[in-house]
Design a protein around this motif. Structure first.
Motif, PDB file in Angstrom:
ATOM      1  N   VAL A 114       0.786  -1.480  -0.077  1.00 22.18           N
ATOM      2  CA  VAL A 114      -0.086  -0.010   0.030  1.00 22.18           C
ATOM      3  C   VAL A 114       0.908   1.127  -0.027  1.00 22.18           C
ATOM      4  N   ALA A 115       0.590   1.955  -1.028  1.00 22.93           N
ATOM      5  CA  ALA A 115       1.185   3.474  -0.896  1.00 22.93           C
ATOM      6  C   ALA A 115       0.039   4.403  -0.388  1.00 22.93           C
ATOM      7  N   LEU A 116       0.299   5.263   0.536  1.00 26.51           N
ATOM      8  CA  LEU A 116      -0.556   6.075   1.232  1.00 26.51           C
ATOM      9  C   LEU A 116      -0.305   7.581   1.092  1.00 26.51           C
ATOM     10  N   SER A 117      -1.306   8.551   0.807  1.00 23.27           N
ATOM     11  CA  SER A 117      -1.111   9.923   1.090  1.00 23.27           C
ATOM     12  C   SER A 117      -1.738  10.270   2.283  1.00 23.27           C
ATOM     13  N   VAL A 118      -0.911  10.557   3.246  1.00 27.45           N
ATOM     14  CA  VAL A 118      -1.790  10.801   4.910  1.00 27.45           C
ATOM     15  C   VAL A 118      -2.453  11.857   5.142  1.00 27.45           C
ATOM     16  N   LEU A 119      -3.437  11.758   5.569  1.00 30.83           N
ATOM     17  CA  LEU A 119      -4.454  13.003   5.915  1.00 30.83           C
ATOM     18  C   LEU A 119      -4.114  13.526   7.281  1.00 30.83           C
ATOM     19  N   GLU A 120      -4.015  12.645   8.481  1.00 23.85           N
ATOM     20  CA  GLU A 120      -3.649  13.200   9.629  1.00 23.85           C
ATOM     21  C   GLU A 120      -2.593  12.684  10.074  1.00 23.85           C
ATOM     22  N   PRO A 121      -1.315  13.111  10.170  1.00 22.97           N
ATOM     23  CA  PRO A 121       0.066  12.688  10.284  1.00 22.97           C
ATOM     24  C   PRO A 121       0.010  12.026  11.878  1.00 22.97           C
ATOM     25  N   GLN A 122      -0.530  12.594  12.783  1.00 24.37           N
ATOM     26  CA  GLN A 122      -0.379  12.231  14.147  1.00 24.37           C
ATOM     27  C   GLN A 122      -1.399  11.655  14.840  1.00 24.37           C
ATOM     28  N   ASN A 123      -2.346  11.049  13.913  1.00 27.51           N
ATOM     29  CA  ASN A 123      -3.546  10.148  14.177  1.00 27.51           C
ATOM     30  C   ASN A 123      -3.214   8.638  14.794  1.00 27.51           C
ATOM     31  N   PRO A 124      -3.229   8.484  16.034  1.00 28.32           N
ATOM     32  CA  PRO A 124      -2.877   7.027  16.513  1.00 28.32           C
ATOM     33  C   PRO A 124      -3.682   6.083  15.756  1.00 28.32           C
ATOM     34  N   ALA A 125      -4.916   6.179  15.487  1.00 28.16           N
ATOM     35  CA  ALA A 125      -5.566   5.134  14.886  1.00 28.16           C
ATOM     36  C   ALA A 125      -5.107   4.796  13.517  1.00 28.16           C
ATOM     37  N   LEU A 126      -4.479   5.591  12.876  1.00 29.45           N
ATOM     38  CA  LEU A 126      -4.014   5.791  11.635  1.00 29.45           C
ATOM     39  C   LEU A 126      -2.594   4.824  11.533  1.00 29.45           C
ATOM     40  N   LEU A 127      -1.857   5.168  12.807  1.00 31.46           N
ATOM     41  CA  LEU A 127      -0.883   4.392  13.085  1.00 31.46           C
ATOM     42  C   LEU A 127      -1.112   2.869  13.265  1.00 31.46           C
ATOM     43  N   ASP A 128      -2.064   2.752  13.938  1.00 32.31           N
ATOM     44  CA  ASP A 128      -2.414   1.208  14.260  1.00 32.31           C
ATOM     45  C   ASP A 128      -2.958   0.558  12.970  1.00 32.31           C
ATOM     46  N   ALA A 129      -3.804   1.204  12.033  1.00 32.35           N
ATOM     47  CA  ALA A 129      -3.983   0.671  10.807  1.00 32.35           C
ATOM     48  C   ALA A 129      -2.828   0.295  10.019  1.00 32.35           C
ATOM     49  N   ILE A 130      -1.649   1.304  10.118  1.00 32.01           N
ATOM     50  CA  ILE A 130      -0.496   1.179   9.288  1.00 32.01           C
ATOM     51  C   ILE A 130       0.136  -0.203   9.806  1.00 32.01           C
ATOM     52  N   GLN A 131       0.330  -0.179  10.972  1.00 28.50           N
ATOM     53  CA  GLN A 131       1.195  -1.240  11.669  1.00 28.50           C
ATOM     54  C   GLN A 131       0.167  -2.537  11.385  1.00 28.50           C
ATOM     55  N   LEU A 132      -0.926  -2.561  11.601  1.00 27.74           N
ATOM     56  CA  LEU A 132      -1.819  -3.670  10.937  1.00 27.74           C
ATOM     57  C   LEU A 132      -1.278  -4.209   9.857  1.00 27.74           C
ATOM     58  N   LEU A 133      -1.087  -3.177   8.923  1.00 30.76           N
ATOM     59  CA  LEU A 133      -0.738  -3.879   7.282  1.00 30.76           C
ATOM     60  C   LEU A 133       0.564  -4.559   7.652  1.00 30.76           C
ATOM     61  N   ARG A 134       1.732  -3.977   8.144  1.00 32.43           N
ATOM     62  CA  ARG A 134       2.805  -4.448   8.240  1.00 32.43           C
ATOM     63  C   ARG A 134       2.813  -5.699   9.333  1.00 32.43           C
ATOM     64  N   ASP A 135       2.221  -5.768  10.262  1.00 25.67           N
ATOM     65  CA  ASP A 135       1.994  -7.335  10.826  1.00 25.67           C
ATOM     66  C   ASP A 135       1.572  -8.219  10.131  1.00 25.67           C
ATOM     67  N   ASN A 136       0.826  -7.961   8.769  1.00 24.37           N
ATOM     68  CA  ASN A 136       0.584  -8.709   8.022  1.00 24.37           C
ATOM     69  C   ASN A 136       1.452  -9.053   6.807  1.00 24.37           C
ATOM     70  N   ASP A 137       2.703  -8.577   6.858  1.00 25.05           N
ATOM     71  CA  ASP A 137       3.622  -8.663   5.821  1.00 25.05           C
ATOM     72  C   ASP A 137       3.225  -7.921   4.592  1.00 25.05           C
ATOM     73  N   ILE A 138       2.356  -6.675   4.935  1.00 30.55           N
ATOM     74  CA  ILE A 138       2.065  -5.742   3.687  1.00 30.55           C
ATOM     75  C   ILE A 138       3.022  -4.694   3.960  1.00 30.55           C
ATOM     76  N   PRO A 139       3.948  -4.257   2.968  1.00 30.58           N
ATOM     77  CA  PRO A 139       4.761  -3.048   3.132  1.00 30.58           C
ATOM     78  C   PRO A 139       4.023  -2.038   2.863  1.00 30.58           C
ATOM     79  N   VAL A 140       4.184  -0.603   3.357  1.00 30.76           N
ATOM     80  CA  VAL A 140       3.443   0.527   3.240  1.00 30.76           C
ATOM     81  C   VAL A 140       4.580   1.680   3.072  1.00 30.76           C
ATOM     82  N   VAL A 141       4.502   2.530   1.948  1.00 31.19           N
ATOM     83  CA  VAL A 141       5.171   3.714   1.608  1.00 31.19           C
ATOM     84  C   VAL A 141       4.164   4.883   1.769  1.00 31.19           C
ATOM     85  N   THR A 142       4.653   6.133   2.204  1.00 29.32           N
ATOM     86  CA  THR A 142       3.876   7.082   1.951  1.00 29.32           C
ATOM     87  C   THR A 142       4.264   8.217   0.755  1.00 29.32           C
ATOM     88  N   ILE A 143       3.247   8.882   0.221  1.00 31.10           N
ATOM     89  CA  ILE A 143       3.508   9.685  -0.997  1.00 31.10           C
ATOM     90  C   ILE A 143       2.591  10.866  -0.701  1.00 31.10           C
TER      91      ILE A 143
END
Length: 379
Positions: A114-143
Motif C-alpha cells: 500500500v502507498a498512502l497519502s496521509v491525511l492526519e499525520p499524528q492520528n494514533p488510529a492511523l498508526l495502528d492501521a498502518i502497523q496492522l498492514l505491516r504485521d500482515n507482511d504488507i509493506p507501506v510507503v507514503t507519498i
C-alpha cells in the motif's frame, strides 16, 4: 412433451444467465485497475495480488500519479508476474475513510502493498492501521504527505516517503511571491486541512520565503469543501481589506482564490500564488489571474511508489536501493519527487536565480509543452 421441454429450456437459460451475472460480480473490483487501464479487472488479473495507492482526497492532482503508476506497472510487467496496481481515491476525504480502507486491506489475502497519502499525520488510529498492514507482511510507503516524522513509532511504521520536501517547496513559493510584491504587507493562506503534514510544512515554508516584511492575516481550512474554499477567501478579504498576497496550498484552492478575486474585481490589488497545476489553475494563469504556481510531480510519486512496493514485496534489494539509495542514513527514508515553479511569462519579476538549483523554472508555455510531452493535463 413439448411443454416440459420448454420448461427445461427456460431453466437452462436462467441458470446460464444467473451464472454469468455471478461471474461478472465476482470479477469486478472497486477502484481503478491501472495495470489494465480499466475500472474493472480482467478475468485473468482478478486473481492477481494488488499494489494499492490510496490518496488523501479526491482531486485531478492525482490523475498524473495514476499515469506514473501505470507506466511503472508496464515496465515491471506486473501482469505476467501476478500483480496489478489499484488506484483508490479517498472520495470521502476523511481520516475515518482512510483508516477503514487500511483495516480492510490488512485482512485481504490479495493485497501485496500500500502507498498512502496521509491525511492526519499524528492520528494514533492511523498508526495502528498502518502497523496492522505491516504485521500482515504488507509493506507501506507514503507519498505526497507523510506521517509525523518526529514520532519514531510513526516513522518506523512505513518504509519511506516519496514526494515533495514541502518546507522547501513553501520557501520557493514564498521567495517568488516576495519577488512579485517586494514591498511586504499582509497575506492569507488557504488549505483543506491546517493539520495535515504537507499543509503545515508548506505554510511554514511560505512564511520563511516571504520573510519578515510580511504578516500573516489568516490561515483557513475548508475541509476540502470547494464552496467553503471560496467563502474562506471572501471572509479573509472582508476581515482584512489591505491583504496583499493570497496563497493556496492545495490544488483546488488556487482556482477558488482566482474566482473570488475576479468576482470582487480586485486583481490589481493582490498577488496570487500557490501549489499545483490543476486544469482550472492553469486556465486561470493563462487568463492572467494567477502569478505563480509551485508544481509537484505526482507522476513520479506514482511511478516510484509502484516500483518500491514491488521491490519490497519481491525482495529486490538492487531496485529498492535505486529508489532509496541512502535508506539507512539520517533522512534516507525521504525521497524527493522533483519540483517546478511556473510563471505566466518571461515578463514575470520572478527569475530562476532566486530559486534553488534543483527547482526547475518554467514559463506557462514551457510547462504546457512538458505536459503535452507526457500526455498530461495537470500536475
Amino acid at each position: 412433451m413439448p411443454r416440459i421441454q420448454s420448461f427445461q429450456g427456460l431453466v437452462s437459460f436462467l441458470t446460464i444467465l444467473f451464472g454469468s451475472l455471478i461471474a461478472v460480480l465476482v470479477g469486478c473490483s472497486p477502484g481503478e485497475d491501472v495495470t489494465t487501464g480499466s475500472s474493472v479487472a480482467t478475468a485473468e488479473s482478478a486473481d492477481a495480488k494488488r499494489f494499492i495507492i490510496l490518496t488523501n482526497v479526491a482531486d485531478p492532482f492525482w490523475d498524473s500519479c495514476e499515469v506514473g503508476a501505470r507506466e511503472a506497472a508496464k515496465e515491471l510487467n506486473l501482469d505476467a508476474q501476478g500483480y496489478r496496481v489499484q488506484f483508490e481515491q479517498n472520495s470521502e476525504g476523511t481520516i475515518t475513510s482512510q483508516i477503514r480502507k487500511l483495516q480492510q486491506w490488512a485482512g485481504a489475502s490479495d493485497v501485496a502493498g500500500v502507498a498512502l497519502s496521509v491525511l492526519e499525520p499524528q492520528n494514533p488510529a492511523l498508526l495502528d492501521a498502518i502497523q496492522l498492514l505491516r504485521d500482515n507482511d504488507i509493506p507501506v510507503v507514503t507519498i505526497d504527505s507523510d506521517i509525523d516524522r518526529e514520532n519514531p513509532a510513526f516513522r518506523k511504521a512505513r518504509y519511506g516517503y516519496i514526494g515533495t520536501d514541502n518546507v522547501e517547496a513553501g520557501k520557493e513559493l514564498g521567495k517568488a511571491l516576495a519577488a512579485i510584491d517586494p514591498d511586504g504587507g499582509k497575506y492569507a493562506v488557504f488549505v483543506g486541512s491546517t493539520v495535515q503534514a504537507n499543509a503545515v510544512q508548506r505554510h511554514d515554508g511560505v512564511a520563511m520565503g516571504l520573510g519578515d516584511g510580511y504578516e500573516e492575516a489568516d490561515f483557513l481550512s475548508d475541509d476540502t469543501d470547494k464552496s467553503k474554499a471560496r467563502q474562506n477567501v471572501r471572509d479573509a478579504l472582508d476581515r482584512t481589506a489591505d491583504i496583499d498576497v493570497l496563497v493556496g496550498l492545495w490544488a483546488y484552492n488556487m482556482p477558488a482564490i482566482a474566482d473570488v478575486v475576479t468576482e470582487q474585481g480586485i486583481r490589481e490589488q493582490v498577488t496570487i500564488g500557490g501549489f499545483d497545476a490543476s486544469p482550472l489553475a492553469l486556465e486561470e494563469m493563462k487568463n492572467g489571474n494567477i502569478d505563480v504556481l509551485v508544481v509537484q510531480n505526482p507522476y513520479r510519486m506514482g511511478y516510484l511508489a509502484t516500483k518500491a512496493l514491488y521491490a519490497l514485496t519481491e525482495d529486490e534489494p538492487e531496485l529498492l536501493a535505486e529508489i532509496f539509495p541512502n535508506h539507512d542514513e539520517p533522512d534516507g527514508d525521504i525521497v524527493g519527487s522533483g519540483l517546478k515553479l511556473v510563471v505566466p511569462s518571461k515578463e514575470s519579476p520572478v527569475t530562476a536565480d532566486i530559486l534553488k538549483d534543483s527547482t526547475e523554472f518554467l514559463t506557462y508555455d514551457e510547462f504546457r509543452a512538458w505536459l503535452d510531452k507526457y500526455g498530461l493535463t495537470s500536475s
